[in-house]
Every structure is written in C-alpha cells, then in structure tokens.
Design a protein around this motif. Structure first.
Motif, mmCIF file in Angstrom:
data_model
loop_
_atom_site.group_PDB
_atom_site.id
_atom_site.type_symbol
_atom_site.label_atom_id
_atom_site.label_comp_id
_atom_site.label_asym_id
_atom_site.label_seq_id
_atom_site.Cartn_x
_atom_site.Cartn_y
_atom_site.Cartn_z
ATOM 1 N N THR A 325 44.509 48.764 31.341
ATOM 2 C CA THR A 325 44.728 47.335 31.124
ATOM 3 C C THR A 325 46.202 47.105 30.810
ATOM 4 O O THR A 325 46.897 48.008 30.324
ATOM 5 N N GLN A 326 46.664 45.902 31.091
ATOM 6 C CA GLN A 326 48.046 45.549 30.788
ATOM 7 C C GLN A 326 48.186 45.364 29.280
ATOM 8 O O GLN A 326 47.495 44.548 28.686
ATOM 9 N N PRO A 332 41.304 42.547 32.610
ATOM 10 C CA PRO A 332 41.192 42.681 34.065
ATOM 11 C C PRO A 332 39.732 42.765 34.487
ATOM 12 O O PRO A 332 38.830 42.886 33.646
ATOM 13 N N ASP A 333 39.508 42.689 35.780
ATOM 14 C CA ASP A 333 38.184 42.978 36.320
ATOM 15 C C ASP A 333 38.065 44.488 36.494
ATOM 16 O O ASP A 333 39.013 45.156 36.913
ATOM 17 N N THR A 340 34.364 41.432 34.429
ATOM 18 C CA THR A 340 35.528 41.331 33.548
ATOM 19 C C THR A 340 35.383 42.304 32.388
ATOM 20 O O THR A 340 34.332 42.357 31.734
#
Length: 449
Positions: A325-326, A332-333, A340
């Motif tokens: 993830t960021q 995110p998906d 999600t």
C-alpha cells in the motif's frame, strides 16, 4: 568428476602455504568454475579462473579485494588466492565461504520453482531492501561492483536475506577492470560505448534499478512492445534496446514501448499494484536517469522507499493476500480479489530530537512488528531478527490485538484521558487511536486510526 578444470583430490595451496583439497565441482560461469574444497578449517569454495582470464590484471584486482578484508556476511568475499603448487593446472583462483543451502538464485524465483514457494510479498520487498543496503555498503567504501545482475544475488525465500556472490570484479571506483557488465543490466552509456564512459558506482545505480524492477515486477524495464517487433534478439538488437534507443515501458511521456496485453500480463498486473512511491522512483531512473547519470535514484532513496512500503504491507481481509500500500495513501484494491483493502490502524513512530525528527508509519495488521531499526533516525541496516514489539491476539477475545513488548526495556503508555501505564518486557498494551507510546531514548509513537 564432471568435466572440470580441476580433478577431485587435487591439492591447491593458499598464499599462506595452507593446503586445500578439491572435492567436487559446484558449477561454472562466465569466468571460471566453482569447487567445494576441504580445508583444515572446514569446507570452503574455490573459484578457479579459465586460463585466458587468469591474467595479471585480474590477479591485481583480486589481491586488492582480499586486502580490503571485507567481513560483511552479505557478501561471499574473496579470502585468499589459491594456486596449484605443481603448476600442472596453470592459473589461479580464490578461496571463499560456501553458499548456505537456504539461499536460492533469482532465476528460481522468476521460474516460480517449488524451492522458493515460501516467498511472500513481505520477503520479496525485504529481499529488495537487503539488496539495496548491501550495495549501499559497498559503494560507501568507494567500491563499484560493476556487474550487478540477476545471477549475482541469492536470497532466502523465508526471510528475504540476500547473499552477493561473484565479488571478484568489484574495484575501487574509477579503476579499470576487464568486466564492463551484463548488457541487459548495463547503463546505456556503457552499451553505446560512449567516449570516457566506464563502469563505476554511477553505472551500478542503473544496474541496481534494473535488478529491483525484475525482482518486484518479474520483467525487464525496457522490454515492451518494441521488443516484440524484433525478429532476432542478437547483440545489435540488444544494443539498440538497451543503449542507443532505450525506452522505459511506463515512460509517462512516450507510450511507444508499453507492455502488450496478452503478451506481458505479469508486469501489467504488478505495475498496477505497485505503490506510487516506488513507481515514481522507477520512472525517474528509467527516464531522466537513462540520459543523465546524476539523475539516477540513489541507494538511500531506494532504501527509504522500500522500508516505508514494507511497513505498509497489509493483508486483505477478504482473501488473506498481502498487498503493498502507498504509505500515507488511500486504501488500494486487492491485487488478487479486487476488493478494497481495509487499512488497519497505523503506529506513527517518531525518532530524533527537535526539528530533525524522523517519522515513519507502521500498519498494525496482525503480522506487524516493531524492529530496532524503527527506533533510530537513520538505520545503517534493517535487521528483521531484532524484534522490539509484535502484534499478538488476545487469548480470550479472538480478533482483538495488542502490541507486546519484546524488548528488555520498559515502555510508558499515555492515554488520551491522561492516565499513564508502564508496560514491561513480555507485557501487552491494547491499541486505541490517540494512545502514545514512549519506547525510551526520545523515541515515541502514536496510534492513528
């Protein structure tokens, strides 16, 4: 013995006069053959050069590396030169440690061999991080590796630990050596043969970025639609693709080399699942960095980004798969099921003092851990055996987790209602938004929803 240059039972001698006995052939490569040998100190390995490569310059490079006396356990470093005292076998080789069986080569990962089936997303990102840190350490000593490629890195699929092999081509940056690199990994200026261009730390940065892209994407960063138009991938075609006309497959300004659906499904899927923090670094190094070496991403940038992404890996509640993830970004998906990803609370760790304080976030999923490197400003090396705290499930209340103190120090917990609690070694604290943890030494952390 399987067609080796040396015979089983052959005696070699080190520069110090110690005898070693050839036992068996491990394998061969572009420069020579590697053998298991018996020594008074246990089994070791010997790399024996092909006669045409066992020249005075290679001997000089080798002796220079041995003189450095590298003691880093991430490198199978040359220990001493070995020769045949009878001169029946011309040339020389060098002694090194045997590669432990837990380390596997990267091609096994690309082929998805059963031997590396234990690899998870966490261990893959950890391997990328360890690779960056290993070369960072080498470069910080002023030594250029010169031939970074997928054949020189071995990894442990369970831990992500790495081992750098074939270190006999590394030289002090700026010195000449026979090996310029492997074309698929070489910087464009080396592939083109630009005047004055020579392998060094700056070209290592390009090779490192190619290796990281392959490790995370299982695909070469310059191999897109244009490669499919090449009928014969000979040296001239490679020289064009990697040297005279290199084009990143995800260059934002030029879509002419995009991956082709149906032909390149893996990289299309993995690029979409890659956090922006890493995508941006790949775009920088494979766009501006192709023509301007000074724009290539430094090891410290890769290290910091990979470390943050590793701390933000989250398990999808729907299918149980790990997702990158960021950091500080939206959910995110899931790359697997498409739902999600539900982001768990985050522990924001703050180290240092005054205006120079460093902040890093750790997503508190059930597998999350706090390590010793989280508690210092600029860790030299990420050690995932030095666990300070880990998420543990409540023994009576399934699905409820807390952070257990695995250190030898006492923590102080301050709640938003003003109450204070001491959490000793082995004790667990329930995590709620707003809770403040003091680890000692000026390091503290706060839980955020």
């Amino acid at each position: 013995m399987a067609n080796g240059m040396l015979a089983a039972g052959q005696t070699l001698v080190t520069e110090a006069g110690e005898q070693v006995t050839v036992a068996e052939l491990f394998g061969s490569g572009g420069q020579g053959e590697v053998y298991r040998v018996r020594t008074p100190h246990g089994d070791r390995a010997v790399k024996w050069y092909y006669p045409q490569l066992a020249d005075a310059r290679q001997r000089q490079i080798l002796e220079g590396l041995i003189h450095h006396g590298w003691g880093d356990d991430r490198f199978l470093w040359p220990q001493t030169v070995v020769m045949d005292p009878s001169a029946s076998y011309p040339g020389f080789g060098y002694l090194m440690d045997v590669r432990p069986q837990r380390f596997h080569d990267l091609p096994a990962l690309f082929r998805r061999d059963a031997s590396v089936a234990a690899t998870t997303l966490r261990t893959l990102v950890a391997a990328a991080l360890h690779t960056v840190e290993a070369y960072f350490t080498l470069h910080s000593k002023g030594i250029a590796y010169r031939d970074i490629n997928w054949g020189n890195i071995f990894f442990d699929p369970t831990t992500g630990d790495v081992l750098v092999c074939d270190n006999d081509n590394a030289v002090v940056d700026g010195e000449a050596a026979a090996v310029a690199g492997t074309m698929d990994f070489m910087a464009p200026e080396l592939v083109r043969g630009d005047k004055g261009a020579q392998p060094g730390i700056q070209t290592d940065l390009h090779s490192l970025a190619v290796l990281l892209f392959l490790l995370l994407m299982n695909h070469h960063p310059l191999d897109g639609a244009q490669a499919l138009k090449i009928r014969c991938m000979d040296e001239a075609a490679k020289r064009k693709m990697y040297g005279t006309h290199p084009l990143f497959i995800y260059d934002p300004a030029d879509t002419g080399n995009r991956p082709v659906p149906g032909e390149h499904p893996t990289v299309i899927a993995t690029w979409g699942a890659l956090p922006k923090i890493l995508r941006d670094l790949f775009v920088q190094t494979f766009t501006r960095g192709l023509d301007t070496p000074s724009m290539r991403v430094r090891e410290s940038q890769w290290r910091d980004a990979l470390s943050r992404v590793l701390d933000a890996i989250t398990i999808c509640a729907s299918c149980g798969r790990q997702n990158m993830t960021q950091p500080d970004g939206p959910a995110p998906d899931c790359w697997k099921c498409g739902n999600t990803v539900l982001l768990p609370p985050k522990l924001e760790v703050v180290t240092g003092r005054g205006a120079l304080r460093t902040r890093r976030g750790i997503r508190l999923d059930p597998q999350a851990r706090v390590y010793a490197h989280h508690l210092v400003d600029d860790p030299e090396r990420h050690d995932f055996t030095a666990v300070v705290g880990e998420m543990t499930e409540h023994p009576q209340q399934r699905g409820r987790f807390g952070l257990t103190n695995r250190s030898t120090l006492q923590w102080t917990v301050r709640r938003d209602d003003g109450t204070v609690q001491e959490v000793g070694p082995g004790r667990t604290v329930a995590l709620r938004p707003g809770l403040l943890l003091e680890f000692g030494g000026g390091t503290e952390a706060e839980v955020h929803a």
